[in-house]
Structure formats: structure tokens, C-alpha cells
Design a protein around this motif. Structure first.
Motif, PDB file in Angstrom:
ATOM      1  N   GLN A 151      40.142  31.133  90.807  1.00 39.97           N
ATOM      2  CA  GLN A 151      39.144  32.085  90.315  1.00 39.97           C
ATOM      3  C   GLN A 151      38.227  31.422  89.276  1.00 39.97           C
ATOM      4  N   THR A 152      38.835  30.587  88.411  1.00 37.49           N
ATOM      5  CA  THR A 152      38.037  29.859  87.423  1.00 37.49           C
ATOM      6  C   THR A 152      37.124  28.855  88.101  1.00 37.49           C
ATOM      7  N   LEU A 153      37.648  28.183  89.127  1.00 44.66           N
ATOM      8  CA  LEU A 153      36.837  27.216  89.870  1.00 44.66           C
ATOM      9  C   LEU A 153      35.669  27.899  90.568  1.00 44.66           C
ATOM     10  N   ALA A 154      35.905  29.099  91.106  1.00 40.86           N
ATOM     11  CA  ALA A 154      34.823  29.857  91.746  1.00 40.86           C
ATOM     12  C   ALA A 154      33.746  30.203  90.727  1.00 40.86           C
ATOM     13  N   LEU A 155      34.177  30.610  89.532  1.00 46.51           N
ATOM     14  CA  LEU A 155      33.249  30.947  88.458  1.00 46.51           C
ATOM     15  C   LEU A 155      32.388  29.742  88.087  1.00 46.51           C
ATOM     16  N   ILE A 156      33.024  28.582  87.961  1.00 43.02           N
ATOM     17  CA  ILE A 156      32.293  27.367  87.582  1.00 43.02           C
ATOM     18  C   ILE A 156      31.312  26.965  88.676  1.00 43.02           C
ATOM     19  N   MET A 157      31.768  26.980  89.939  1.00 44.77           N
ATOM     20  CA  MET A 157      30.892  26.580  91.045  1.00 44.77           C
ATOM     21  C   MET A 157      29.680  27.488  91.161  1.00 44.77           C
ATOM     22  N   GLY A 158      29.865  28.755  90.804  1.00 45.46           N
ATOM     23  CA  GLY A 158      28.749  29.682  90.868  1.00 45.46           C
ATOM     24  C   GLY A 158      27.645  29.350  89.885  1.00 45.46           C
ATOM     25  N   HIS A 159      27.956  28.537  88.862  1.00 43.65           N
ATOM     26  CA  HIS A 159      26.960  28.164  87.862  1.00 43.65           C
ATOM     27  C   HIS A 159      26.387  26.771  88.099  1.00 43.65           C
ATOM     28  N   LEU A 160      26.924  26.044  89.063  1.00 40.97           N
ATOM     29  CA  LEU A 160      26.429  24.698  89.335  1.00 40.97           C
ATOM     30  C   LEU A 160      25.335  24.739  90.397  1.00 40.97           C
ATOM     31  N   PRO A 161      24.391  23.797  90.372  1.00 42.14           N
ATOM     32  CA  PRO A 161      23.439  23.685  91.483  1.00 42.14           C
ATOM     33  C   PRO A 161      24.217  23.468  92.777  1.00 42.14           C
ATOM     34  N   PRO A 162      23.729  23.990  93.903  1.00 45.67           N
ATOM     35  CA  PRO A 162      24.480  23.904  95.167  1.00 45.67           C
ATOM     36  C   PRO A 162      24.946  22.497  95.525  1.00 45.67           C
ATOM     37  N   GLU A 163      24.098  21.488  95.310  1.00 46.42           N
ATOM     38  CA  GLU A 163      24.503  20.125  95.678  1.00 46.42           C
ATOM     39  C   GLU A 163      25.652  19.639  94.814  1.00 46.42           C
ATOM     40  N   ARG A 164      25.600  19.952  93.504  1.00 48.78           N
ATOM     41  CA  ARG A 164      26.690  19.554  92.615  1.00 48.78           C
ATOM     42  C   ARG A 164      27.971  20.290  92.979  1.00 48.78           C
ATOM     43  N   ALA A 165      27.828  21.585  93.289  1.00 45.71           N
ATOM     44  CA  ALA A 165      28.999  22.366  93.686  1.00 45.71           C
ATOM     45  C   ALA A 165      29.580  21.828  94.981  1.00 45.71           C
ATOM     46  N   LEU A 221      34.522  33.036  95.357  1.00 45.20           N
ATOM     47  CA  LEU A 221      33.128  33.001  94.932  1.00 45.20           C
ATOM     48  C   LEU A 221      32.299  34.032  95.695  1.00 45.20           C
ATOM     49  N   ALA A 222      32.563  34.173  96.977  1.00 43.64           N
ATOM     50  CA  ALA A 222      31.823  35.141  97.789  1.00 43.64           C
ATOM     51  C   ALA A 222      32.042  36.567  97.298  1.00 43.64           C
ATOM     52  N   ARG A 223      33.232  36.827  96.731  1.00 41.76           N
ATOM     53  CA  ARG A 223      33.542  38.189  96.263  1.00 41.76           C
ATOM     54  C   ARG A 223      33.180  38.385  94.790  1.00 41.76           C
ATOM     55  N   LEU A 224      32.781  37.284  94.127  1.00 38.95           N
ATOM     56  CA  LEU A 224      32.502  37.339  92.698  1.00 38.95           C
ATOM     57  C   LEU A 224      31.128  37.967  92.453  1.00 38.95           C
ATOM     58  N   GLU A 225      31.048  38.849  91.492  1.00 33.84           N
ATOM     59  CA  GLU A 225      29.773  39.490  91.189  1.00 33.84           C
ATOM     60  C   GLU A 225      29.386  39.262  89.724  1.00 33.84           C
TER      61      GLU A 225
END
Length: 339
Positions: free
Chosen positions: A134-148, A167-171
Motif C-alpha cells: 500500500q505504501t509502495l502504491a502511494l509512492i508510485m502514484g507520486h512519481l512520473p510514470p517512467e520513474r514509476a 494503486l488502481a483503487r487508491l483515491e
């Protein structure tokens, strides 16, 4: 509009810095840019662009002030959003502080996890290896797509799908949680090296990340997501743009793409493409250019699949760049494209 200051009093802090950099030359500026934050570089660069002819007396005054500050050990005064926020927290009541920060839109430039942008994907994955999905999803949601995408590729295969599904379910995520996680990560990087929630997830975020990973990772993750939720997989695919979708672009869009890509990438991409895809490009090229590509394809020996996929990814990036610039418009979920 270009500025022509007649005295040092007319210069702001960023403008003085800009004058100093211009006076000291490119090497001096380049060396200091390496030590500055991205937003600071933007501010100073904008000030440099706005300045016009600078009188010799103004340049000399700026250099004297800089020299005096260095000799006396005087600390530079730092402004910016962070400085304003600190003043608000210590000098005014909570309601007034919120009113001012909202009015100035200070939180719009807050960038959680921006320090991760300076860390390699491999080291980033090592730092985050013990974090909850869940934490990883949160972090990836804040990174540019290429970095993620790079981070996802370096994560263990067993957790990739779970991260992207979360991440898909994260709002929305509380701001204080973002700050807490960010602080922990910053301390880890150093060791190795009640506001409204912010939308960081959704299927769009997953689609953009998967657009940035290699095909094997994409297919593996999408296959597992489909097993968990066919609807989610369908929604993600509808938002993704893959190389095979290029053939659905109309001729005007293809010609725009051809302006952006190298011949080497095009040749490698078509090495792994069918005749329909090749025709789409060839009919939008000059006869001489298309013949050169055809001849290169005929004499080309065996190539690595990874090289072909990397070239195709460069073309996908060109398409997405053109879309972001408004030069082409891709109708998501259908084959219709307008320019």
C-alpha cells in the motif's frame, strides 16, 4: 518583457543571482546549477531570460554584494513557498494561515517524494524493499510514470501486481500521511544517501506506469490483474497506448510522429512489425526514405528482442509527447484519432 535595471535596488533576489551567473560565465553557472534544487534553477533561469541589457555599474554592484556576503559569512536569505508556510505556521492563526496558503496556491507546488527522483531505480527498490504494497502504491502514484515504471521493474515479481492493483483503487490520501512517509524515506535515503486528500491513483496512473515498462513486465502484470479483476484490466487497457496502436493513427498524425523519431528507431521498430504496420509508415514517407528503410530491413541480421522493444518504446513516447503538446489527440478506448 525584458528588464533593463538601472540600479541594484531594482533587482529582486533571483534577478541578482541571474546577473551574477551571467557575469561569471557558463562554467560557473553550470557548476552551481548542479548544487541547486530544480525549482531554484527554474526561478533563476526565468530571471535570466527576463533580463535584457545590464549596465556595467549594476553588474559591479551585484559582484560587490556577493563578495561582501562571502567574506563576512553572511547567510543568503531564502524565500519561496516553504518560507511562507513556515511564517504562516508561527505567526498567524490556523484559519488565516489556511486562507493565505489557499489564496497563494502554495500547496500546488508541494512535491512529496521528490528526493526519489535523484536516486537510481535499483537503489530506490532496495530502500523500499520492506515497505508494505500500500505504501509502495502511494509512492508510485507520486512519481512520473517512467520513474514509476523503472521502480516497478526492479521490484520483486511477486509484488508488482498487488502494488498496481492497490494503486488502481487508491483515491485520496491525507496530507499528514504523505508528509510522514516522505520524512521516513528521506531519512532512509540520507542513511544510504487534517488537509484535504490528494488524488494519486486510479487506473490512469496504472496505465501510464505500464506504458513506461518493458513488454514482458507489462504482459505479466496485466495477465495477473485480469485474473483478479477482468473489469480493471479492461479499464487499464482502454487507457494504454501500445506500439500496435500506432497503425490506428491517421496519416497526418503519422507524419507528425516521423518528425520526432530517429531512422534507427523506426528501422528497429519495423523489424518486429507486420506488413500492415510497415505500410502505415512507408506511405507517409518519401519514396527515397521508404526505400532506404526497406533496404536496411532486408540486410538487417538478427537483433535482440529487447532492442526492438526499446525502439518501439521510443516511438510510443514520441506519440505521447505529441499528444501532451496538443499536436495530436488520441481518442482513448477507440481507434479514432483526431489532429
Amino acid at each position: 518583457m525584458p528588464l533593463s535595471p538601472s540600479s541594484i535596488e531594482q533587482l529582486s533576489g533571483p534577478q541578482k543571482t541571474a546577473v551574477l551567473f551571467l557575469a561569471m560565465g557558463e562554467k560557473f553557472a553550470a557548476d552551481l546549477f548542479k548544487r541547486m534544487e530544480r525549482q531554484e534553477i527554474v526561478t533563476v533561469s526565468r530571471a535570466m531570460a527576463d533580463l535584457d541589457a545590464i549596465p556595467k555599474e549594476v553588474v559591479e554592484a551585484v559582484l560587490r554584494e556577493f563578495h561582501h556576503a562571502m567574506v563576512t559569512g553572511q547567510q543568503m536569505v531564502r524565500g519561496g513557498n516553504d518560507a511562507v508556510r513556515k511564517l504562516m505556521l508561527t505567526n498567524v492563526d490556523e484559519d488565516t494561515a489556511k486562507y493565505i496558503t489557499d489564496l497563494l496556491n502554495l500547496d500546488a507546488t508541494t512535491q512529496p517524494f521528490r528526493e526519489l527522483g535523484n536516486v537510481s531505480a535499483k537503489l530506490m527498490a532496495q530502500i523500499l524493499r520492506n515497505e508494505h504494497p500500500q505504501t509502495l502504491a502511494l509512492i508510485m502514484g507520486h512519481l512520473p510514470p517512467e520513474r514509476a515504471g523503472e521502480l516497478l521493474t526492479n521490484m520483486p515479481a511477486g509484488v508488482r501486481t498487488e502494488i498496481l492493483m492497490r494503486l488502481a483503487r487508491l483515491e485520496s490520501v491525507p496530507e499528514d500521511m504523505l508528509v510522514a512517509v516522505d520524512k521516513v524515506l528521506q531519512s532512509q535515503i540520507i542513511a544510504m544517501g487534517g488537509k484535504e486528500g490528494r488524488k494519486v491513483g486510479g487506473v490512469q496512473a496504472v496505465a501510464e506506469i505500464l506504458n513506461a515498462v518493458d513488454r514482458a513486465t507489462e504482459e505479466e502484470v496485466m495477465s495477473e490483474i485480469e485474473e483478479e479483476s477482468a473489469q480493471m484490466a479492461e479499464d487499464i487497457r482502454a487507457l494504454m497506448f501500445v506500439f500496435d496502436d500506432v497503425k490506428n493513427l491517421d496519416d497526418k498524425a503519422i507524419r507528425e510522429v516521423l518528425k520526432e523519431i530517429a531512422n534507427e528507431d523506426l528501422t528497429l521498430s519495423l523489424r518486429g512489425a507486420n506488413e500492415e504496420m510497415r505500410t502505415v509508415f512507408f506511405r507517409n514517407m518519401s519514396e527515397r526514405a521508404s526505400k532506404m528503410i526497406r533496404d536496411d530491413l532486408e540486410v538487417m541480421g538478427a537483433v535482440r528482442l529487447s532492442d526492438v522493444e526499446a525502439a518501439q518504446m521510443n516511438i510510443i513516447r514520441a506519440v505521447r509527447k505529441l499528444e501532451a503538446e496538443g499536436k495530436i489527440i488520441i481518442s482513448r478506448g477507440t481507434s479514432e484519432v483526431f489532429i
